[in-house]
Design an enzyme around this catalytic site. Structure first.
Site, PDB file in Angstrom:
ATOM      1  N   HIS A  93     -11.241  -5.192   9.132  1.00 39.34           N
ATOM      2  CA  HIS A  93     -11.925  -5.024   7.844  1.00 39.34           C
ATOM      3  C   HIS A  93     -13.270  -4.327   8.021  1.00 39.34           C
ATOM      4  CE1 HIS A  93      -9.073  -8.334   7.173  1.00 39.34           C
ATOM      5  NE2 HIS A  93      -9.084  -8.004   5.903  1.00 39.34           N
ATOM      6  N   GLU A 126       0.811  -1.218   0.000  1.00 44.92           N
ATOM      7  CA  GLU A 126       0.000   0.000   0.000  1.00 44.92           C
ATOM      8  C   GLU A 126       0.847   1.272   0.000  1.00 44.92           C
ATOM      9  OE1 GLU A 126      -0.646  -2.537   2.084  1.00 44.92           O
ATOM     10  OE2 GLU A 126      -2.622  -3.263   1.478  1.00 44.92           O
TER      11      GLU A 126
END
Lengths: 339, 320
Positions: free
Chosen positions: B125, B56
């Site tokens: 998440h 990322e």
């Protein structure tokens, strides 16, 4: 083959970096750190007080790596720099006047007084700014290289960084992406043996940053950073490889910072013998000796060049002092994000 | 008109912008060749859709560098929680470059990230992290709540000189298709939408809070008249539309899924209180997530999030 004109220009750029930075001594104000209760000790040259309001990180001693790399670049090639970035800017062609004005926080600075020493931007020279976040400039340069490849231009990008940055995760992420996609980027490490005050020997598991290249299947070159011509030779090869679409190169220049982490103090290394050894191999002295030995320049010509650079630096100081501070109304804020 | 899902709306927006502008490209994890079922992307897979390694900070930083040098990336952070791995390129680089460069460097970047809880995926998440970005000067923050807005705002975000953080609640993707016009449309950043008109209370809701607020309003129909306002973008914030609604109802309830403490609701209440205190008949309220990490077990997760029944109950308390 380097022409006499190019060699003379390389010496001139190294002198411009050296004397620009030497002139800063006494012009910055670290007393403000003391007032804020900073306890960073000899990281800073606290005796200094002056017209430059903020932090200044010098790279005196590292000019060979900076000029050797940038001499292999074209004007529209990209450079992302560090918190210690004056040399990268000057080597890439930055003018001294707007640089000095930026350090003084003035309107005529490269970043209109909004960036300071660590954030000098000159897109017309491919200068995409210095970075206060260690290693953040590697992914940015990788992106600039991606952009050049995507747009189909022959531009390459160079990310300057230090051995300290090689311990950040983004170093490895940038190398992997650049190698994976064969991006035209050069990772140029100035291994000056100290990250702020931390010696590389207690921070790097392996002393050679270039060794990481093997893990990403790209060339990793180790070069004497005090020898600008040796750096140039390696840089030229890396640029050619990048332009040919063969991908990135990691270059590690073994070099040394003659001054402290911030400011011109000499205390932080706490190793005068080591410093003395490195000063014997001053990159400017080495190049001057070489140019005299090859009959390219005389000692008198070199002295004249030095005097001209010193005069240019003085002109930059006068210019910067006369430049006004920016007004608040000029603060560059992205419309819609201010409320 | 034709039916359009939230997912289709976003794909359509990006595909249309890619057709219009060759500097637009998409980059992120798992977005490329593996998504063969999405035929919208077929023609762009080679050069315009870059499937990255799990990296990322690397690819978000790459996207910033690309945006600095003439491209318009749409970088996908697969889960909002994963932005913690690339906060530096977003917060220290993208958000600050324009000012630090003296206005020379623009970063026309969209960070697109699915977010939100209610999907039973546990603590890594389920994040709704918009307030971090709202708190970062230099970023614009967009949270569309339906397909029409998703398409129009994505197109506006891509054309914006940015950077824009585009947050899409995962459960919005599963809602029934919405009737939308053919062709293209733009929803400008900084324009709120009144999703339901009413006269007794203003509910300012964001993202998946909007369908929940609409459900609550329907439950209260005939009893209390609820106006539902969706700011659509949090930066810039259309305070004018919110104040106009509060001027009509005199009551303000803000609903969002992110934790209430230090959240966007607190910010909206501050703005309304400072600039429209005289319009208020009673103290404003905020319904948000609890100040806990998100648990996995369904009854626990549901208890940590504002539900339509909580909105109904709070409105009754405020109006009664």
């Amino acid at each position: 083959m380097l022409t006499p004109e190019k060699l003379t220009e390389m010496l001139r750029l190294m002198r411009r970096i050296r004397h620009f930075e030497e002139r800063l001594t006494g012009m910055y104000d670290y007393t403000s750190y003391l007032k804020k209760g900073d306890t960073a000790g000899d990281m800073y040259d606290f005796a200094s007080k002056g017209i430059i309001p903020g932090a200044v990180h010098l790279s005196i001693g590292q000019e060979g790596a900076q000029v050797g790399m940038c001499a292999a670049l074209d004007r529209d090639d990209y450079v992302t720099s560090t918190h210690r970035g004056h040399g990268h800017c000057i080597a890439k062609g930055a003018e001294l006047k707007p640089m000095m004005a930026e350090l003084m926080g003035r309107r005529d600075g490269y970043s209109r007084g909004c960036g300071g020493s660590m954030h000098i931007f000159a897109p017309e020279l491919g200068l995409l700014g210095g970075n206060g976040i260690i290693c953040a400039q590697l992914p940015l340069a990788t992106g600039a290289a991606f952009s050049a490849k995507y747009r189909g231009t022959p531009q390459v990008a160079v990310a300057f960084f230090s051995e300290g940055a090689s311990n950040e995760g983004t170093f490895h992420e940038a190398l992997n992406l650049a190698a994976l996609w064969k991006l035209p980027v050069i990772f140029l490490c100035e291994n000056n043996l100290y990250a702020a005050t931390t010696p590389a020997e207690i921070a790097l598991a392996s002393p050679d940053v270039a060794g990481h290249a093997a893990g990403y299947g790209i060339p990793g070159e180790i070069v004497d950073g005090q020898d600008v011509l040796a750096v140039y030779a390696v840089a030229e090869k890396a640029v050619a490889r990048a332009r040919a679409g063969a991908g990135p190169t990691l270059i590690e220049c073994k070099t040394y910072r003659f001054t402290s982490h911030a400011g011109a103090g000499k205390g932080q290394h706490n190793n005068p013998a080591e410093l003395a050894e490195w000063i014997k191999r001053d990159p400017i002295t080495l190049l001057e000796e070489h140019l005299r030995a090859d009959g390219i320049m005389t000692a008198a010509e070199q002295e004249a060049l030095k005097q001209q650079v010193l005069a240019d630096v003085e002109e930059a100081v006068v210019f910067a002092k006369q430049s006004p501070f920016p007004s608040f109304a000029e603060l560059p804020v992205i419309p819609g994000t201010e409320l | 008109m034709r039916p359009l899902t939230y997912t289709q709306a976003l794909s359509e927006a990006i595909r249309e912008e890619m057709e219009r502008d060759e500097t637009v490209f998409s980059i992120g994890e798992d977005i490329g060749p593996v998504r063969k079922r999405d035929e919208l992307w077929a023609q762009y897979r080679k050069n315009r859709v870059w499937q990255t390694p799990i990296s990322e900070a690397g690819f978000a930083g790459l996207a910033v560098g690309a945006a600095m040098t003439g491209l318009r990336p749409v970088a996908v952070i697969m889960y909002c929680d994963f932005v913690t791995c690339c906060m530096d390129p977003i917060v220290n680089q993208a958000a600050k470059l324009y000012l630090m460069s003296g206005g020379q460097i623009k970063v026309p970047l969209v960070i697109r990230t699915p977010a939100g809880a209610g999907t039973r995926e546990g603590g890594h998440h389920s994040g709704s992290l918009e307030s971090w970005f709202v708190h970062t000067p230099g970023l614009k923050v967009v949270m569309p709540s339906d397909a029409y807005d998703a398409k129009g705002l994505m197109k506006a975000a891509i054309r914006d000189d940015g950077p824009v953080v585009f947050i899409q609640h995962r459960l919005l993707h599963g809602l029934p298709a919405q009737s939308c016009p053919d062709g293209e449309w733009i929803v400008p950043l900084g324009q709120a939408a009144v999703k339901r008109e009413g006269k007794d209370v203003t509910v300012v809701a964001t993202s998946y809070g909007v369908p929940k607020a609409l459900e609550a309003a329907a439950t209260l129909e005939g009893e209390i008249s609820v106006e539902v306002v969706d700011p659509r973008s949090l930066v810039p914030l259309d305070l004018k539309t919110i104040l106009a609604s509060v001027g009509k109802t005199g009551r303000l309830l803000v609903v969002h899924e992110a934790p209430r403490r230090g959240g966007v609701g607190a910010e909206i209440v501050r703005r309304v209180t400072e600039e429209g205190f005289s319009l208020l008949k009673r103290a404003p309220k905020v319904l948000g997530g609890l100040n806990t990490p998100m648990p996995y077990s369904p009854p626990l997760e549901d208890a940590c999030l504002p539900q339509p029944k909580d909105i109904v109950k709070t409105i009754r308390e405020m109006v009664g």
